[in-house]
Design a protein around this motif. Structure first.
Motif, PDB file in Angstrom:
ATOM      1  N   ARG A 123       0.856  -1.235   0.099  1.00 23.90           N
ATOM      2  CA  ARG A 123      -0.025  -0.084  -0.066  1.00 23.90           C
ATOM      3  C   ARG A 123       0.740   1.366   0.021  1.00 23.90           C
ATOM      4  O   ARG A 123       0.730   2.196  -0.568  1.00 23.90           O
ATOM      5  CB  ARG A 123      -0.994  -0.033   1.298  1.00 23.90           C
ATOM      6  CG  ARG A 123      -2.090  -0.908   0.957  1.00 23.90           C
ATOM      7  CD  ARG A 123      -3.015  -0.656   2.106  1.00 23.90           C
ATOM      8  NE  ARG A 123      -4.437  -1.381   1.988  1.00 23.90           N
ATOM      9  CZ  ARG A 123      -4.727  -2.669   2.255  1.00 23.90           C
ATOM     10  NH1 ARG A 123      -3.724  -3.250   3.248  1.00 23.90           N
ATOM     11  NH2 ARG A 123      -5.752  -3.193   2.228  1.00 23.90           N
ATOM     12  N   LEU A 124       1.943   1.010   0.798  1.00 25.48           N
ATOM     13  CA  LEU A 124       2.778   2.348   0.614  1.00 25.48           C
ATOM     14  C   LEU A 124       3.436   2.611  -0.422  1.00 25.48           C
ATOM     15  O   LEU A 124       3.706   4.001  -1.038  1.00 25.48           O
ATOM     16  CB  LEU A 124       3.865   2.217   1.921  1.00 25.48           C
ATOM     17  CG  LEU A 124       4.814   3.700   2.219  1.00 25.48           C
ATOM     18  CD1 LEU A 124       3.828   4.601   3.066  1.00 25.48           C
ATOM     19  CD2 LEU A 124       5.781   3.184   3.272  1.00 25.48           C
TER      20      LEU A 124
ATOM     21  N   GLU B  17       4.290  16.291  -9.439  1.00 32.04           N
ATOM     22  CA  GLU B  17       4.510  16.761 -10.569  1.00 32.04           C
ATOM     23  C   GLU B  17       3.463  17.570 -11.111  1.00 32.04           C
ATOM     24  O   GLU B  17       3.682  18.878 -11.858  1.00 32.04           O
ATOM     25  CB  GLU B  17       4.499  15.413 -11.628  1.00 32.04           C
ATOM     26  CG  GLU B  17       5.967  14.780 -11.337  1.00 32.04           C
ATOM     27  CD  GLU B  17       5.884  13.366 -12.143  1.00 32.04           C
ATOM     28  OE1 GLU B  17       6.882  12.810 -12.540  1.00 32.04           O
ATOM     29  OE2 GLU B  17       4.757  13.128 -12.644  1.00 32.04           O
ATOM     30  N   ARG B  18       2.088  17.525 -10.904  1.00 34.79           N
ATOM     31  CA  ARG B  18       1.082  18.479 -11.155  1.00 34.79           C
ATOM     32  C   ARG B  18       1.275  19.823 -10.571  1.00 34.79           C
ATOM     33  O   ARG B  18       1.156  20.604 -11.166  1.00 34.79           O
ATOM     34  CB  ARG B  18      -0.118  17.813 -10.729  1.00 34.79           C
ATOM     35  CG  ARG B  18      -1.396  18.659 -11.202  1.00 34.79           C
ATOM     36  CD  ARG B  18      -2.641  17.869 -10.627  1.00 34.79           C
ATOM     37  NE  ARG B  18      -2.876  16.597 -11.450  1.00 34.79           N
ATOM     38  CZ  ARG B  18      -2.899  15.377 -11.009  1.00 34.79           C
ATOM     39  NH1 ARG B  18      -2.613  15.309  -9.904  1.00 34.79           N
ATOM     40  NH2 ARG B  18      -3.137  14.545 -11.694  1.00 34.79           N
ATOM     41  N   GLU B  19       1.377  19.776  -9.319  1.00 32.87           N
ATOM     42  CA  GLU B  19       1.769  20.957  -8.701  1.00 32.87           C
ATOM     43  C   GLU B  19       3.140  22.096  -9.095  1.00 32.87           C
ATOM     44  O   GLU B  19       3.089  23.119  -9.479  1.00 32.87           O
ATOM     45  CB  GLU B  19       1.872  20.998  -7.010  1.00 32.87           C
ATOM     46  CG  GLU B  19       2.275  22.258  -6.240  1.00 32.87           C
ATOM     47  CD  GLU B  19       1.109  23.219  -6.525  1.00 32.87           C
ATOM     48  OE1 GLU B  19       1.280  24.385  -6.574  1.00 32.87           O
ATOM     49  OE2 GLU B  19      -0.047  22.839  -6.704  1.00 32.87           O
ATOM     50  N   LEU B  20       4.119  21.195  -9.370  1.00 31.59           N
ATOM     51  CA  LEU B  20       5.273  21.738  -9.754  1.00 31.59           C
ATOM     52  C   LEU B  20       5.191  22.405 -11.132  1.00 31.59           C
ATOM     53  O   LEU B  20       6.062  23.352 -11.542  1.00 31.59           O
ATOM     54  CB  LEU B  20       6.631  20.820  -9.707  1.00 31.59           C
ATOM     55  CG  LEU B  20       7.385  20.936  -8.283  1.00 31.59           C
ATOM     56  CD1 LEU B  20       6.410  20.836  -7.349  1.00 31.59           C
ATOM     57  CD2 LEU B  20       8.528  19.995  -8.356  1.00 31.59           C
TER      58      LEU B  20
ATOM     59  N   ARG C  44       3.364   6.407  -5.684  1.00 33.33           N
ATOM     60  CA  ARG C  44       2.999   7.003  -6.965  1.00 33.33           C
ATOM     61  C   ARG C  44       1.949   7.917  -7.129  1.00 33.33           C
ATOM     62  O   ARG C  44       2.171   8.782  -7.812  1.00 33.33           O
ATOM     63  CB  ARG C  44       2.400   5.773  -7.812  1.00 33.33           C
ATOM     64  CG  ARG C  44       3.562   4.520  -8.235  1.00 33.33           C
ATOM     65  CD  ARG C  44       2.905   3.520  -8.907  1.00 33.33           C
ATOM     66  NE  ARG C  44       1.734   2.692  -8.554  1.00 33.33           N
ATOM     67  CZ  ARG C  44       1.969   1.828  -7.954  1.00 33.33           C
ATOM     68  NH1 ARG C  44       3.384   1.172  -7.751  1.00 33.33           N
ATOM     69  NH2 ARG C  44       1.115   0.879  -7.146  1.00 33.33           N
ATOM     70  N   ILE C  45       1.051   7.937  -6.132  1.00 35.07           N
ATOM     71  CA  ILE C  45       0.048   9.189  -6.106  1.00 35.07           C
ATOM     72  C   ILE C  45       0.889  10.254  -5.616  1.00 35.07           C
ATOM     73  O   ILE C  45       0.659  11.355  -6.332  1.00 35.07           O
ATOM     74  CB  ILE C  45      -0.780   8.795  -5.043  1.00 35.07           C
ATOM     75  CG1 ILE C  45      -1.775   7.728  -5.337  1.00 35.07           C
ATOM     76  CG2 ILE C  45      -1.590  10.098  -4.596  1.00 35.07           C
ATOM     77  CD1 ILE C  45      -2.953   7.068  -4.558  1.00 35.07           C
TER      78      ILE C  45
ATOM     79  N   LEU D 292      -6.069  12.879   0.265  1.00 34.89           N
ATOM     80  CA  LEU D 292      -7.420  12.953  -0.106  1.00 34.89           C
ATOM     81  C   LEU D 292      -7.456  11.631  -1.177  1.00 34.89           C
ATOM     82  O   LEU D 292      -8.235  10.937  -0.963  1.00 34.89           O
ATOM     83  CB  LEU D 292      -7.801  13.973  -0.705  1.00 34.89           C
ATOM     84  CG  LEU D 292      -8.042  15.243  -0.080  1.00 34.89           C
ATOM     85  CD1 LEU D 292      -8.779  16.470  -1.046  1.00 34.89           C
ATOM     86  CD2 LEU D 292      -9.122  14.730   0.916  1.00 34.89           C
ATOM     87  N   ARG D 293      -6.419  11.072  -1.637  1.00 34.93           N
ATOM     88  CA  ARG D 293      -6.566  10.168  -2.734  1.00 34.93           C
ATOM     89  C   ARG D 293      -6.088   9.079  -1.961  1.00 34.93           C
ATOM     90  O   ARG D 293      -6.759   7.911  -2.284  1.00 34.93           O
ATOM     91  CB  ARG D 293      -5.318  10.566  -3.981  1.00 34.93           C
ATOM     92  CG  ARG D 293      -6.101  11.280  -5.091  1.00 34.93           C
ATOM     93  CD  ARG D 293      -5.111  11.989  -6.080  1.00 34.93           C
ATOM     94  NE  ARG D 293      -4.951  10.605  -6.996  1.00 34.93           N
ATOM     95  CZ  ARG D 293      -3.902  10.449  -7.775  1.00 34.93           C
ATOM     96  NH1 ARG D 293      -3.257  11.390  -7.806  1.00 34.93           N
ATOM     97  NH2 ARG D 293      -3.789   9.268  -8.449  1.00 34.93           N
ATOM     98  N   ALA D 294      -4.807   8.886  -1.380  1.00 38.11           N
ATOM     99  CA  ALA D 294      -4.284   7.690  -0.749  1.00 38.11           C
ATOM    100  C   ALA D 294      -4.746   7.342   0.684  1.00 38.11           C
ATOM    101  O   ALA D 294      -4.919   6.099   0.841  1.00 38.11           O
ATOM    102  CB  ALA D 294      -2.812   7.754  -0.613  1.00 38.11           C
TER     103      ALA D 294
END
Length: 446
Positions: free
Chosen positions: A107-108, A120-123, A113-114, A147-149
């Motif tokens: 799970r970790l 990457e999206r924020e940067l 990956r999340i 929120l996702r993980a």
């Protein structure tokens, strides 16, 4: 017979203002005057014993919860009665047993990956060549990743929680150290606003629970909510919806702002220590991580985000090192003072990741996650988050060193943040020079 150290004799309100207006709650000044243990008077904890001696901290963390339970009052009054902060004794042990597994193993790895995707999206939106604070960015990264993980949120629930939770956390941070009113206050007060937002939160989480519970592929999911819904106590009973909602909020509160703030401090520290920065870039390019692990550990020591962890003594005449502590006393461990102790960490004011190269810290001396049975269950997740964000940032961007003075400490209620938000100046890799060891000529600062 009670034996306790001295402390300031000024009124409680004066001491409260002193702790709010001085860095690190004024603990360093009090240590200089009274030694490594002293009494303080606070609006929330009453008269409390503050300790920073390594042996006494170890003893306290190793003491049975039957004798030394979680400090009272605690975050449970904000996060809910089913949160890990509020639970005691067997109920706490049972919940902890259910919640530790999802933060390890496969799970970790899926959560990593999340975190990289969110980073990457924020940067991608970072400006080049001009100063900007990274704290808002790291707050968004850690919120979206949790929120996702953890919540397993997507779609409408993700968007609603992403808008709601920062406001809820901001108000909660503002009132957490204030006395809790005994009567219900109007909606325009901080407590009234928090109560309204909490009702909205519970409604969204209920919808999320329904969605995840009805997922035919729930057993293949890696989010913590899916695990909670499938987990069972030793008697075979499931977690209640209220327990799930409280625990999800507790996991967010414990891991969102604190992790984001540590990352902002990491940027602030690295820009002022170009030799370390250059070594990290070289290591990222080579695919290593030892220096990065040590750097994250040192940031957490050198810039403590949380001031205190504590226990409430439940028996009379508890012998704690040199002190005999009466029943009902809150014992507060000063994280900053133990991290700033030259007998434990030589030259403690220096930012020096090499002190952790090739060795793990003693978890009774290096305590950003607390210790004992109350140590943060999300420590592995938070450490992974910081590692991935820092790796991705240094892989994709050149972080410019600076000779500007260190950013001052600023209290955000729960977390101690860099006053300017961790100012960065970056260029995408390939668009400018990568810092090298020769950049050390700009000088390192403590």
């Amino acid at each position: 017979m009670t034996t306790l150290p001295p402390g300031p004799t000024s009124p409680r309100l004066v001491q409260a203002l002193f702790s709010i207006l001085t860095p690190y709650r004024g603990m360093r000044r009090l240590r200089a005057r009274y030694g490594d243990a002293f009494l303080v008077k606070t609006p929330v904890f009453g008269q409390a014993l503050v300790i920073s001696d390594p042996a006494e901290i170890r003893q306290l963390f190793q003491t049975s919860p039957d004798i030394a339970e979680n400090v009272e009052p605690n975050l449970g009054r904000i996060l809910g009665p089913g949160s890990m902060f509020a639970l005691r004794g067997e109920a706490h042990r049972a919940q902890r047993k259910l919640l530790v597994p999802p933060f390890h193993g496969r799970r970790l790895a899926a959560m990593e990956r999340i975190v990289e995707e969110e980073t990457e999206r924020e940067l991608a939106s970072w400006p080049e060549g001009r100063p900007f604070p990274v704290l808002p960015s790291t707050m968004r990264i850690t919120l979206n990743a949790i929120l996702r993980a953890v919540f397993g949120a997507e779609g409408a629930e993700f968007e609603r929680l992403r808008e709601l939770l920062p406001r809820l956390v901001t108000v909660g941070s503002a009132i957490v150290l204030l006395p809790m009113p005994k009567t219900r206050l109007p909606s325009w007060t901080p407590w009234g606003r928090f109560r309204a937002m909490r009702r909205e939160y519970d409604m969204v989480v209920n919808q999320l629970i329904d969605k995840v519970a009805n997922d035919p592929e729930i057993e293949e999911r890696n989010d913590v909510l899916a695990m909670m819904l499938q987990s069972r106590y030793e008697d075979g009973s499931p977690m209640t919806r209220g327990e799930i909602a409280d625990q999800l909020l507790a996991l967010l509160a414990a891991g969102h702002e604190t992790t984001a703030t540590t990352l902002a401090w990491a940027v602030e520290r690295l820009r002022r220590h170009p030799t370390v920065l250059a070594g990290l870039v070289e290591e990222v390019d080579a695919g290593g991580r030892e220096l990065r692990d040590a750097t994250i550990t040192e940031v957490q020591r050198n810039r403590s985000v949380i001031d205190l962890v504590g226990r409430n003594i439940r028996v009379d005449g508890f012998e704690l090192g040199r002190w005999t502590v009466p029943k009902g006393t809150n014992v507060l461990v000063s994280i900053d003072l133990i991290h700033d102790d030259p007998a434990v960490f030589p030259n403690p004011r220096a930012f020096d990741p090499s002190r952790f190269m090739g060795r793990r810290p003693d978890l009774y001396q290096w305590i950003p996650f607390g210790g004992g049975t109350r140590r943060c269950i999300g420590a592995a997740f938070a450490t992974m988050e910081m590692n991935v964000v820092l790796r991705t940032m240094l892989r994709d961007f050149t972080l410019a060193p600076t000779s500007e003075p260190a950013e001052r400490w600023h209290s955000r209620g729960v977390a101690n943040a860099p006053a300017k938000g961790g100012i960065a100046v970056v260029r995408r890799r390939g668009a400018g020079a990568v810092p090298s060891a020769t950049a050390a000529a700009t000088g390192a600062q403590q």
